[in-house]
Scaffold this motif. Structure first.
Motif, mmCIF file in Angstrom:
data_model
loop_
_atom_site.group_PDB
_atom_site.id
_atom_site.type_symbol
_atom_site.label_atom_id
_atom_site.label_comp_id
_atom_site.label_asym_id
_atom_site.label_seq_id
_atom_site.Cartn_x
_atom_site.Cartn_y
_atom_site.Cartn_z
ATOM 1 N N VAL A 267 0.839 -1.206 0.000
ATOM 2 C CA VAL A 267 0.000 0.000 0.000
ATOM 3 C C VAL A 267 0.874 1.257 0.000
ATOM 4 O O VAL A 267 0.602 2.228 -0.711
ATOM 5 N N ALA A 268 1.949 1.229 0.784
ATOM 6 C CA ALA A 268 2.864 2.380 0.814
ATOM 7 C C ALA A 268 3.493 2.610 -0.554
ATOM 8 O O ALA A 268 3.616 3.759 -1.021
ATOM 9 N N ALA A 269 3.879 1.519 -1.228
ATOM 10 C CA ALA A 269 4.490 1.635 -2.550
ATOM 11 C C ALA A 269 3.480 2.145 -3.579
ATOM 12 O O ALA A 269 3.821 2.973 -4.443
ATOM 13 N N LEU A 270 2.254 1.676 -3.501
ATOM 14 C CA LEU A 270 1.209 2.158 -4.414
ATOM 15 C C LEU A 270 0.932 3.641 -4.175
ATOM 16 O O LEU A 270 0.733 4.412 -5.120
ATOM 17 N N SER A 271 0.925 4.030 -2.905
ATOM 18 C CA SER A 271 0.699 5.435 -2.575
ATOM 19 C C SER A 271 1.812 6.311 -3.132
ATOM 20 O O SER A 271 1.563 7.406 -3.669
ATOM 21 N N ALA A 272 3.055 5.825 -3.022
ATOM 22 C CA ALA A 272 4.189 6.590 -3.528
ATOM 23 C C ALA A 272 4.100 6.789 -5.040
ATOM 24 O O ALA A 272 4.611 7.776 -5.584
ATOM 25 N N LYS A 273 3.435 5.853 -5.741
ATOM 26 C CA LYS A 273 3.268 5.955 -7.187
ATOM 27 C C LYS A 273 1.941 6.603 -7.567
ATOM 28 O O LYS A 273 1.558 6.595 -8.744
ATOM 29 N N ASP A 274 1.219 7.127 -6.527
ATOM 30 C CA ASP A 274 -0.086 7.748 -6.756
ATOM 31 C C ASP A 274 -1.019 6.789 -7.504
ATOM 32 O O ASP A 274 -1.695 7.153 -8.476
ATOM 33 N N ALA A 275 -1.023 5.535 -7.043
ATOM 34 C CA ALA A 275 -1.772 4.466 -7.729
ATOM 35 C C ALA A 275 -2.802 3.821 -6.787
ATOM 36 O O ALA A 275 -2.930 2.599 -6.731
ATOM 37 N N LEU A 276 -3.521 4.646 -6.034
ATOM 38 C CA LEU A 276 -4.526 4.125 -5.104
ATOM 39 C C LEU A 276 -5.953 4.410 -5.569
ATOM 40 O O LEU A 276 -6.889 4.319 -4.776
ATOM 41 N N ASP A 277 -6.131 4.703 -6.840
ATOM 42 C CA ASP A 277 -7.474 4.983 -7.353
ATOM 43 C C ASP A 277 -8.369 3.742 -7.226
ATOM 44 O O ASP A 277 -8.076 2.685 -7.782
ATOM 45 N N GLY A 278 -9.483 3.892 -6.495
ATOM 46 C CA GLY A 278 -10.425 2.782 -6.323
ATOM 47 C C GLY A 278 -9.882 1.651 -5.479
ATOM 48 O O GLY A 278 -10.344 0.505 -5.598
ATOM 49 N N VAL A 279 -8.929 1.936 -4.594
ATOM 50 C CA VAL A 279 -8.282 0.871 -3.836
ATOM 51 C C VAL A 279 -9.262 0.128 -2.925
ATOM 52 O O VAL A 279 -10.145 0.726 -2.301
#
Length: 300
Positions: A267-279
């Motif tokens: 989740v931290a890595a996805l957040s760093a890539k701004d990739a949490l859309d619809g998580v």
């Protein structure tokens, strides 16, 4: 805590089929206990033996400190039974139906009418039973099992074939019944139902209990990954596979799903890539435990 039910070494065979094969368990007073299993697992046969409706080939059963077989008349006023299929008297209203069941136990009409309110059928009291919806008929069936104020209630797949709204409504009724101090034993195919309602569950297959315990404890004991899904296109699948802690990645064009046993890092890595859309984050459930133990093949 006092045990309401004690079962030891239960066995029942029908010809070449070993329907129940060495089943043992206990149910504490006031407990909401579930028995889960695929079709043909032995759930209903086990329940019928415990209820005193069927004789076991081997094993011991005690119900409220008494033997249920041979049919024990002393137990009948103390237990309530709702079977998979309940047949009502034709052409009677819900009120008349419940009063008739109550009269078998010497229950006054006034007290029988109060049970209609308990299961939310007051407005349907004068409706003939054949005109009730599936959910309403199931609630009336449970009311008939409760009308004589039993200490112990058996419910065999009470929400089968009900729509989601009717199921949730019936859950509220069952919670209220259990809160009043009654012990409830439930069989069901619905894992979410067992997770919500039951203090403990026994998972059965091929006549045996494979696992027994509180639903949350069974789930925690399963070595299953957490599934993290985001909207497809938020992150390339290959980039997702390179994240620390990722076990598997799938992308069906709607959602990209990452399986991991280190969800915080992912989740931290996805957040760093701004990739949490619809998580969405989904851990293991009782259904995962059930499938792990009983397999995934379809059984008619």
């Amino acid at each position: 805590m006092t045990n309401t039910i004690s079962v030891s070494g239960l066995r029942k065979r029908y010809g070449d089929v070993q329907a129940v094969d060495g089943v043992s368990f206990e149910v504490a007073e006031g407990e909401f206990f579930g028995i889960l299993g695929p079709n043909g697992a032995g759930k209903t046969t086990t329940l019928e033996i415990v209820e005193g409706l069927r004789e076991a080939d081997e094993g011991e059963v005690e119900l409220l400190g008494l033997k249920p077989w041979p049919r024990n008349a002393k137990l009948l006023p103390r237990i309530g039974v709702q079977l998979q299929a309940t047949s009502f008297f034709e052409r009677l209203t819900a009120r008349e139906q419940l009063r008739t069941f109550g009269s078998l136990y010497g229950v006054p009409a006034r007290k029988a009418d109060e049970m209609l309110e308990t299961v939310g059928l007051t407005e349907k009291a004068d409706e003939r039973v054949e005109k009730l919806s599936g959910g309403q008929a199931q609630r009336l069936s449970i009311a008939c099992a409760l009308v004589h104020d039993p200490e112990l209630v058996f419910l065999d797949e009470p929400t089968a074939a009900l729509d989601p709204q009717a199921r949730r409504n019936l859950w509220d009724v069952l919670r209220a019944i259990n809160t009043e101090g009654r012990t409830i034993v439930l069989t069901t195919h619905y894992m979410d139902e067992a997770e919500v309602l039951c203090d403990r569950v026994a998972i059965m297959d091929r006549g045996q209990i494979l696992r027994l315990g509180p639903p949350a404890a069974l789930v925690r004991g399963l070595d299953a990954p957490t599934r993290i899904s985001v909207a497809s296109g938020t992150l390339d699948a290959e980039d997702a596979r390179r994240l620390t802690g990722v076990d598997e990645v799938t992308d069906d064009g709607v959602s990209l799903v990452v399986e991991t046993r280190d969800p915080s890092s992912v989740v931290a890595a996805l957040s760093a890539k701004d990739a949490l859309d619809g998580v969405q984050i989904r851990g293991a459930t009782l259904e995962d435990v059930f499938l792990e133990l009983t397999g995934r093949e379809y059984r008619a």
